[in-house]
Design an enzyme around this catalytic site. Structure first.
Site, PDB file in Angstrom:
ATOM      1  N   CYS A 145       3.565   0.209  13.526  1.00  0.00           N
ATOM      2  CA  CYS A 145       2.439  -0.455  12.878  1.00  0.00           C
ATOM      3  C   CYS A 145       1.684  -1.246  13.946  1.00  0.00           C
ATOM      4  CB  CYS A 145       2.976  -1.392  11.805  1.00  0.00           C
ATOM      5  SG  CYS A 145       1.717  -2.452  11.067  1.00  0.00           S
ATOM      6  N   CYS A 152      -4.645   2.507  13.473  1.00  0.00           N
ATOM      7  CA  CYS A 152      -3.724   2.073  12.417  1.00  0.00           C
ATOM      8  C   CYS A 152      -2.952   3.326  12.034  1.00  0.00           C
ATOM      9  CB  CYS A 152      -4.502   1.527  11.221  1.00  0.00           C
ATOM     10  SG  CYS A 152      -3.541   1.376   9.692  1.00  0.00           S
TER      11      CYS A 152
HETATM   12  N1  DGL Z   1      -0.161   0.827   9.360  1.00  0.00           N
HETATM   13  C1  DGL Z   1      -0.494  -0.456   9.830  1.00  0.00           C
HETATM   14  C2  DGL Z   1      -1.124  -0.428  11.215  1.00  0.00           C
HETATM   15  O1  DGL Z   1      -0.840   0.457  11.995  1.00  0.00           O
HETATM   16  C3  DGL Z   1      -1.140  -1.471   8.938  1.00  0.00           C
HETATM   17  C4  DGL Z   1      -1.683  -1.126   7.630  1.00  0.00           C
HETATM   18  C5  DGL Z   1      -1.810  -2.347   6.743  1.00  0.00           C
HETATM   19  O2  DGL Z   1      -0.815  -2.677   6.128  1.00  0.00           O
HETATM   20  O3  DGL Z   1      -2.893  -2.961   6.714  1.00  0.00           O
HETATM   21  O4  DGL Z   1      -1.875  -1.287  11.572  1.00  0.00           O
END
Ligand code: DGL
Length: 288
Positions: free
Chosen positions: A81, A204
């Site tokens: 993430c 993301c």
């Molecule tokens: N998947 C996450 C990222 O790579 C964040 C998504 C979220 O929860 O806003 O930033």
């Protein structure tokens, strides 16, 4: 640089994200490390991270790292993430000096090497783009390309909810497509001519699952860049250096956990992962 020696190479690798987005990294990890066991935690009960602020996200990351170590004895942690990496990677390494900790960051460096027009679009959460870590990354590439930054509020959540819809084309899928169109429109024009953005960084991990929608919007000449494969290679290198790779011949295994709806995680994993997983389980991971 971390110097770690893994004492139990057969221990699993922990991977987490705010939801299903990290499955895009897990998919690459499974391909790169076919003999490893993985434990994946989707923190859906506390998602989205992108608009929640650093203190909250760091608290979640520390709680999850503690849980993965205590319950599963992980030998390495992959923070799949961008938002959690930006908010918490330094503290995770500080609190877990004996653990291999791998983070993800928007693939600006790879994008610089592939762009021809010198114009790069960056889609990421508000949290990632506002972080000091991202500012330093941007600064390190100053003068090498022009970056158009777009915080994509609501997009990770729409992708998450669209994936959980029982039939394709439901309300969240429509919303997800509309958000993609709005954000592409906001940073464009895209294309391969001078002055156009020819490279889009998916900063993301959720956005990888909107790749087809984004591709349709930007056209075939534009490159979409994500981080799964390089992160998986980096994880392999760190494990190798720490004598921590699982012995060859062992089959890959995967356990799935969710702090939200385990069925939604199960369905997304069945759709997007190469190797099958056991049934996803619901779990509570309270703040430390
Ligand atoms: N998947 C996450 C990222 O790579 C964040 C998504 C979220 O929860 O806003 O930033």
């Amino acid at each position: 640089m971390q110097s770690v020696n893994v004492s139990s190479p057969r221990a699993p690798i922990g991977v987490f994200d705010s939801g299903i987005g990290g499955l895009s990294v897990l998919r690459a990890l499974q391909a790169e490390l076919p003999h490893e066991r993985f434990v994946y935690l989707a923190d859906t009960g506390h998602a989205p991270y992108g608009e929640r602020g650093d203190a909250f996200v760091a608290g979640r990351a520390l709680a999850i790292a503690g849980w993965l170590r205590a319950r599963h004895g992980i030998k390495a942690l992959v923070v799949a993430c961008n938002t959690a990496t930006a908010a918490a990677i330094a503290r995770l390494r500080q609190q877990h000096p004996g653990l291999i900790v791998v983070g993800v960051e928007p693939a600006l460096k790879p994008a610089v090497t592939v762009t021809r027009t010198g114009r790069i679009g960056v889609f990421a959460t508000r949290g990632t783009l506002a972080s000091g870590k991202f500012a330093r990354l941007l600064q390190s590439l100053q003068g090498q390309a022009h970056f158009a930054l777009q915080p994509c509020d609501g997009l990770a959540e729409a992708i998450e909810r669209a994936a959980a819809e029982p039939a394709p084309g439901g309300g969240w899928t429509i919303k997800m497509k509309a958000l993609c169109a709005r954000y592409i429109g906001a940073v464009g024009p895209f294309g391969t001519e001078t002055g156009q953005i020819d490279t889009l960084v998916l900063g993301c991990t959720h956005y990888v699952f909107a790749q087809d929608v984004l591709r349709n919007l930007v056209g075939p000449g534009v490159q979409l860049v994500e981080t799964g494969a390089p992160v998986a290679r980096h994880t392999r290198r760190l494990l190798q250096r720490a004598n921590g790779l699982a012995p060859g011949g062992g089959a890959s295994a995967l356990q799935l956990f969710s702090t939200g709806d385990p069925q939604a995680l199960q369905a997304a994993a069945a759709r997007w992962l190469r190797a099958p997983a056991g049934p996803a389980q619901a779990v509570d991971v309270p703040m430390p």
